[in-house]
Design a protein around this motif. Structure first.
Motif, PDB file in Angstrom:
ATOM      1  N   VAL A  52       4.171  -3.258  -5.063  1.00 12.85           N
ATOM      2  CA  VAL A  52       2.837  -3.488  -4.108  1.00 12.85           C
ATOM      3  C   VAL A  52       2.602  -2.239  -3.136  1.00 12.85           C
ATOM      4  O   VAL A  52       3.367  -1.597  -2.933  1.00 12.85           O
ATOM      5  CB  VAL A  52       3.132  -4.910  -3.063  1.00 12.85           C
ATOM      6  N   PRO A  53       1.183  -2.359  -2.721  1.00 14.20           N
ATOM      7  CA  PRO A  53       0.957  -1.296  -1.931  1.00 14.20           C
ATOM      8  C   PRO A  53       1.517  -1.292  -0.613  1.00 14.20           C
ATOM      9  O   PRO A  53       2.003  -2.463  -0.192  1.00 14.20           O
ATOM     10  CB  PRO A  53      -0.747  -1.521  -1.653  1.00 14.20           C
ATOM     11  N   ASP A  54       1.653  -0.187  -0.101  1.00 13.17           N
ATOM     12  CA  ASP A  54       2.547  -0.293   1.347  1.00 13.17           C
ATOM     13  C   ASP A  54       1.652  -1.120   2.235  1.00 13.17           C
ATOM     14  O   ASP A  54       2.440  -2.035   3.074  1.00 13.17           O
ATOM     15  CB  ASP A  54       2.406   1.315   1.875  1.00 13.17           C
ATOM     16  N   ALA A  55       0.479  -1.034   2.396  1.00  9.70           N
ATOM     17  CA  ALA A  55      -0.166  -1.913   3.386  1.00  9.70           C
ATOM     18  C   ALA A  55       0.209  -3.547   3.357  1.00  9.70           C
ATOM     19  O   ALA A  55      -0.181  -4.129   4.270  1.00  9.70           O
ATOM     20  CB  ALA A  55      -1.615  -1.471   3.272  1.00  9.70           C
ATOM     21  N   ALA A  56       0.419  -3.780   2.173  1.00  7.12           N
ATOM     22  CA  ALA A  56       0.684  -5.314   1.644  1.00  7.12           C
ATOM     23  C   ALA A  56       1.930  -5.681   1.912  1.00  7.12           C
ATOM     24  O   ALA A  56       2.309  -7.068   2.059  1.00  7.12           O
ATOM     25  CB  ALA A  56       0.252  -5.400   0.368  1.00  7.12           C
ATOM     26  N   ASP A  74      12.532  -8.662  -6.349  1.00  9.06           N
ATOM     27  CA  ASP A  74      12.942  -7.278  -6.103  1.00  9.06           C
ATOM     28  C   ASP A  74      11.617  -6.526  -6.016  1.00  9.06           C
ATOM     29  O   ASP A  74      10.691  -6.466  -6.579  1.00  9.06           O
ATOM     30  CB  ASP A  74      13.751  -6.505  -7.012  1.00  9.06           C
ATOM     31  N   CYS A  75      11.259  -6.118  -4.443  1.00 12.08           N
ATOM     32  CA  CYS A  75       9.925  -5.903  -3.972  1.00 12.08           C
ATOM     33  C   CYS A  75       9.981  -4.328  -3.746  1.00 12.08           C
ATOM     34  O   CYS A  75      10.711  -3.930  -3.157  1.00 12.08           O
ATOM     35  CB  CYS A  75       9.707  -6.548  -2.833  1.00 12.08           C
ATOM     36  N   TYR A  76       9.176  -3.689  -4.370  1.00  7.54           N
ATOM     37  CA  TYR A  76       9.024  -2.137  -4.348  1.00  7.54           C
ATOM     38  C   TYR A  76       7.746  -1.817  -3.678  1.00  7.54           C
ATOM     39  O   TYR A  76       6.775  -2.479  -4.267  1.00  7.54           O
ATOM     40  CB  TYR A  76       9.437  -1.480  -5.903  1.00  7.54           C
ATOM     41  N   SER A  77       7.644  -0.974  -2.716  1.00  5.84           N
ATOM     42  CA  SER A  77       6.314  -0.369  -2.320  1.00  5.84           C
ATOM     43  C   SER A  77       5.989   1.019  -2.916  1.00  5.84           C
ATOM     44  O   SER A  77       6.791   1.543  -3.524  1.00  5.84           O
ATOM     45  CB  SER A  77       6.544  -0.179  -0.765  1.00  5.84           C
ATOM     46  N   GLU A  78       4.784   1.269  -2.774  1.00  6.91           N
ATOM     47  CA  GLU A  78       4.364   2.750  -3.328  1.00  6.91           C
ATOM     48  C   GLU A  78       5.190   3.834  -2.767  1.00  6.91           C
ATOM     49  O   GLU A  78       5.496   4.928  -3.603  1.00  6.91           O
ATOM     50  CB  GLU A  78       2.730   2.816  -3.278  1.00  6.91           C
ATOM     51  N   THR A  79       5.684   3.974  -1.464  1.00  8.32           N
ATOM     52  CA  THR A  79       6.404   4.966  -0.998  1.00  8.32           C
ATOM     53  C   THR A  79       7.809   4.584  -0.785  1.00  8.32           C
ATOM     54  O   THR A  79       8.389   5.562   0.036  1.00  8.32           O
ATOM     55  CB  THR A  79       5.628   5.449   0.222  1.00  8.32           C
ATOM     56  N   GLY A  80       8.220   3.326  -0.991  1.00  6.84           N
ATOM     57  CA  GLY A  80       9.598   3.297  -0.591  1.00  6.84           C
ATOM     58  C   GLY A  80       9.987   3.014   0.719  1.00  6.84           C
ATOM     59  O   GLY A  80      10.818   3.289   1.356  1.00  6.84           O
ATOM     60  N   LEU A  81       9.016   2.246   1.512  1.00  9.96           N
ATOM     61  CA  LEU A  81       9.128   1.906   2.822  1.00  9.96           C
ATOM     62  C   LEU A  81      10.589   0.948   2.983  1.00  9.96           C
ATOM     63  O   LEU A  81      11.092   0.612   1.980  1.00  9.96           O
ATOM     64  CB  LEU A  81       7.996   0.912   3.277  1.00  9.96           C
ATOM     65  N   SER A  82      11.038   0.910   4.153  1.00  8.44           N
ATOM     66  CA  SER A  82      12.328   0.447   4.423  1.00  8.44           C
ATOM     67  C   SER A  82      12.359  -1.041   3.792  1.00  8.44           C
ATOM     68  O   SER A  82      11.609  -1.913   3.633  1.00  8.44           O
ATOM     69  CB  SER A  82      12.446   0.376   5.954  1.00  8.44           C
ATOM     70  N   GLU A  83      13.391  -0.907   2.953  1.00  9.96           N
ATOM     71  CA  GLU A  83      14.083  -2.297   2.280  1.00  9.96           C
ATOM     72  C   GLU A  83      13.097  -2.539   1.141  1.00  9.96           C
ATOM     73  O   GLU A  83      13.360  -3.626   0.679  1.00  9.96           O
ATOM     74  CB  GLU A  83      14.198  -3.325   3.418  1.00  9.96           C
ATOM     75  N   THR A  84      12.077  -1.609   0.598  1.00  9.96           N
ATOM     76  CA  THR A  84      11.145  -1.785  -0.291  1.00  9.96           C
ATOM     77  C   THR A  84      11.315  -0.584  -1.349  1.00  9.96           C
ATOM     78  O   THR A  84      10.514  -0.460  -2.080  1.00  9.96           O
ATOM     79  CB  THR A  84       9.798  -2.214   0.041  1.00  9.96           C
ATOM     80  N   GLY A  85      12.296   0.163  -1.404  1.00 11.60           N
ATOM     81  CA  GLY A  85      12.777   1.227  -2.444  1.00 11.60           C
ATOM     82  C   GLY A  85      13.913   0.768  -3.204  1.00 11.60           C
ATOM     83  O   GLY A  85      14.391  -0.256  -3.197  1.00 11.60           O
ATOM     84  N   TYR A  86      14.539   1.774  -3.690  1.00 11.01           N
ATOM     85  CA  TYR A  86      15.647   1.626  -4.465  1.00 11.01           C
ATOM     86  C   TYR A  86      16.838   1.951  -3.656  1.00 11.01           C
ATOM     87  O   TYR A  86      16.678   3.347  -3.046  1.00 11.01           O
ATOM     88  CB  TYR A  86      15.421   2.514  -5.880  1.00 11.01           C
ATOM     89  N   ALA A 102       3.748   5.685  -8.418  1.00 17.07           N
ATOM     90  CA  ALA A 102       3.695   3.997  -8.136  1.00 17.07           C
ATOM     91  C   ALA A 102       1.969   4.058  -7.898  1.00 17.07           C
ATOM     92  O   ALA A 102       1.339   2.834  -8.420  1.00 17.07           O
ATOM     93  CB  ALA A 102       4.592   4.065  -6.890  1.00 17.07           C
ATOM     94  N   ARG A 103       1.503   5.071  -7.308  1.00 16.87           N
ATOM     95  CA  ARG A 103      -0.054   4.612  -6.872  1.00 16.87           C
ATOM     96  C   ARG A 103      -0.811   4.639  -8.531  1.00 16.87           C
ATOM     97  O   ARG A 103      -1.805   3.912  -8.611  1.00 16.87           O
ATOM     98  CB  ARG A 103      -0.517   5.814  -6.286  1.00 16.87           C
ATOM     99  N   GLN A 104      -0.323   5.385  -9.333  1.00 11.93           N
ATOM    100  CA  GLN A 104      -1.026   5.265 -10.688  1.00 11.93           C
ATOM    101  C   GLN A 104      -0.759   3.780 -11.331  1.00 11.93           C
ATOM    102  O   GLN A 104      -1.793   3.438 -11.778  1.00 11.93           O
ATOM    103  CB  GLN A 104      -0.418   6.398 -11.624  1.00 11.93           C
ATOM    104  N   ILE A 105       0.421   3.183 -11.268  1.00 10.00           N
ATOM    105  CA  ILE A 105       0.720   1.894 -11.767  1.00 10.00           C
ATOM    106  C   ILE A 105      -0.377   1.114 -11.090  1.00 10.00           C
ATOM    107  O   ILE A 105      -0.841   0.146 -11.640  1.00 10.00           O
ATOM    108  CB  ILE A 105       2.242   1.499 -11.605  1.00 10.00           C
ATOM    109  N   LEU A 106      -0.388   1.100  -9.518  1.00  8.14           N
ATOM    110  CA  LEU A 106      -1.073   0.245  -8.943  1.00  8.14           C
ATOM    111  C   LEU A 106      -2.795   0.361  -9.230  1.00  8.14           C
ATOM    112  O   LEU A 106      -3.524  -0.627  -9.456  1.00  8.14           O
ATOM    113  CB  LEU A 106      -1.183   0.313  -7.458  1.00  8.14           C
ATOM    114  N   ARG A 107      -2.967   1.628  -9.418  1.00 14.28           N
ATOM    115  CA  ARG A 107      -4.363   1.709  -9.599  1.00 14.28           C
ATOM    116  C   ARG A 107      -4.898   1.288 -11.274  1.00 14.28           C
ATOM    117  O   ARG A 107      -6.012   0.912 -10.984  1.00 14.28           O
ATOM    118  CB  ARG A 107      -4.622   3.416  -9.401  1.00 14.28           C
TER     119      ARG A 107
END
Length: 213
Positions: A52-56, A74-86, A102-107
């Motif tokens: 998901v996008p960071d903002a969401a 398992d929720c991953y964000s585009e930049t790996g924000l805390s607890e949404t990374g690997y 990640a941004r390419q996948i989302l786009r």
């Protein structure tokens, strides 16, 4: 300190279908990365892996808790924000994907009728190869190279699935399908992580440590 063992779940009363439809009504793009053909049904015991996008992240995390009673997510964000990374270990959390990928996948993701999104076909194939090689490593069940047999049985037949996807999409892929061959393919496609990212992932992926560093 990040807890590498933290797992998060939907509440038992929240179905996967409701999770997606509610977030869709809030204009949140939730991309299901793999094994999405039967959604909103999910196979018992299988995780739901989303990007998901960071903002969401706040809107998505409002649905998640640590009680192991509902669907694991398992929720991953585009930049790996805390607890949404690997989470390779307690001190370091890295993005599952390099942020630009990640941004390419989302786009490029394609919206589905139930409110979830799936990666575009080529992104799906490359993301699945990335997941198998750089995140799962030996646990994928893939042979490291043509001369070395697999050291584990994977949860899916990644070799067969990736060979079929490569043929469908015209992606050049060595046969037999191995981790070494997939890494070469991902490098050609611009999907191999930079060295610093690989060094972090190597903490839980011995194949990276032995072959790429």
């Amino acid at each position: 300190m990040v807890n590498p063992l933290r797992k998060r779940y939907l509440a038992p009363e929240t179905s996967v279908a409701r999770f997606f439809s509610t977030l869709s009504s809030q204009n949140v793009k939730v991309v299901v990365l793999r094994w999405f053909d039967d959604l909103p049904s999910t196979e018992p015991g299988r995780d739901l892996d989303i990007l998901v996008p960071d903002a969401a992240i706040p809107q998505v995390e409002a649905f998640l808790n640590t009680w192991p009673r509902g669907q694991r997510v398992d929720c991953y964000s585009e930049t790996g924000l805390s607890e949404t990374g690997y989470l390779p270990h307690a001190a370091v959390e890295v993005p599952a994907f390099p942020p630009e990928i990640a941004r390419q996948i989302l786009r490029n993701a394609l919206e589905q009728e139930g409110g979830w999104w799936i990666p575009a076909p080529r992104d799906h194939a490359l993301a699945l190869a990335y997941h198998a090689v750089y995140l799962k490593g030996y646990a994928s069940g893939l042979a490291p190279d043509p001369e070395t047999p697999p050291s584990a049985k994977g949860s899916h037949d990644y070799a067969a699935v990736l060979a079929e996807l490569a043929d469908q999409l015209g992606i050049a892929l060595d046969r037999p399908v191995t981790m070494r061959g997939l890494d070469r393919m991902l490098a050609r496609e611009g999907w191999r992580p930079q060295r610093a990212h690989l060094e972090q992932l190597a903490a839980i992926n011995p194949w990276i440590a032995s072959e790429l560093l």
